[in-house]
Design a protein around this motif. Structure first.
Motif, short mmCIF file in Angstrom:
data_model
loop_
_atom_site.label_atom_id
_atom_site.label_comp_id
_atom_site.label_asym_id
_atom_site.label_seq_id
_atom_site.Cartn_x
_atom_site.Cartn_y
_atom_site.Cartn_z
N VAL A 36 -9.75 -0.51 7.62
CA VAL A 36 -8.82 -1.06 6.52
C VAL A 36 -9.73 -1.75 5.73
N ARG A 37 -10.08 -1.07 4.62
CA ARG A 37 -10.98 -1.69 3.48
C ARG A 37 -9.94 -2.19 2.32
N GLN A 38 -10.57 -2.53 1.44
CA GLN A 38 -9.66 -2.83 0.22
C GLN A 38 -8.73 -2.11 -0.41
N PRO A 39 -9.02 -0.66 -0.56
CA PRO A 39 -7.78 0.23 -0.90
C PRO A 39 -6.76 0.21 -0.08
N GLU A 40 -7.18 -0.01 1.40
CA GLU A 40 -6.21 0.38 2.52
C GLU A 40 -5.33 -1.05 2.44
N ILE A 41 -5.80 -2.22 2.55
CA ILE A 41 -5.00 -3.31 2.44
C ILE A 41 -3.99 -3.67 1.53
N VAL A 42 -4.76 -3.22 0.21
CA VAL A 42 -3.73 -3.37 -1.00
C VAL A 42 -2.54 -2.63 -0.89
N ALA A 43 -2.96 -1.11 -0.37
CA ALA A 43 -1.66 -0.21 -0.09
C ALA A 43 -0.86 -0.61 0.67
N ILE A 44 -1.24 -1.23 2.03
CA ILE A 44 -0.28 -1.56 3.13
C ILE A 44 0.52 -2.85 2.48
N ALA A 45 0.06 -3.60 1.99
CA ALA A 45 0.54 -4.80 1.40
C ALA A 45 1.74 -4.42 0.24
N SER A 46 1.40 -3.32 -0.66
CA SER A 46 2.05 -2.85 -1.63
C SER A 46 3.35 -2.14 -0.95
N GLU A 47 3.14 -1.39 0.06
CA GLU A 47 4.30 -0.57 0.62
C GLU A 47 5.19 -1.45 1.49
N PHE A 48 4.57 -2.70 2.12
CA PHE A 48 5.33 -3.38 3.15
C PHE A 48 5.88 -4.59 2.18
#
Length: 88
Positions: A36-48
């Motif tokens: 979980v790098r920067q792009p993944e955590i932003v995508a997780i937060a955005s979707e959740f």
């Protein structure tokens, strides 16, 4: 960005959203997962949680994720406290 990591974590977050113990434990796992790098955590937060700026810090993304859980837990506690009380 690893969309499989994002999809997996978002699904798992949804599954344990109402669990007061499992949810924080899963968030802790997300914080410390090297996948979980920067792009993944932003995508997780955005979707959740909802739209999250691409430049958001990991800490801000985690705060957003936790805020959805806390809001639900607060709502459930208030609803339980109000159960059986008259609105009059």
């Amino acid at each position: 960005m690893d969309k499989n990591v994002v999809r997996d974590y978002v699904g798992r977050l949804e599954e344990v959203l109402r669990d007061e113990e499992a949810f924080p434990a899963l968030v802790h796992s997300i914080e410390h997962d090297p996948l979980v790098r920067q792009p993944e955590i932003v995508a997780i937060a955005s979707e959740f949680y909802g739209p999250t700026p691409q430049g958001a810090s990991k800490k801000e993304c985690i705060r957003r994720i936790m805020s959805r859980h806390r809001s639900l837990m607060d709502y459930r506690a208030k609803a339980k406290a109000q159960a059986g009380k008259s609105a009059a």
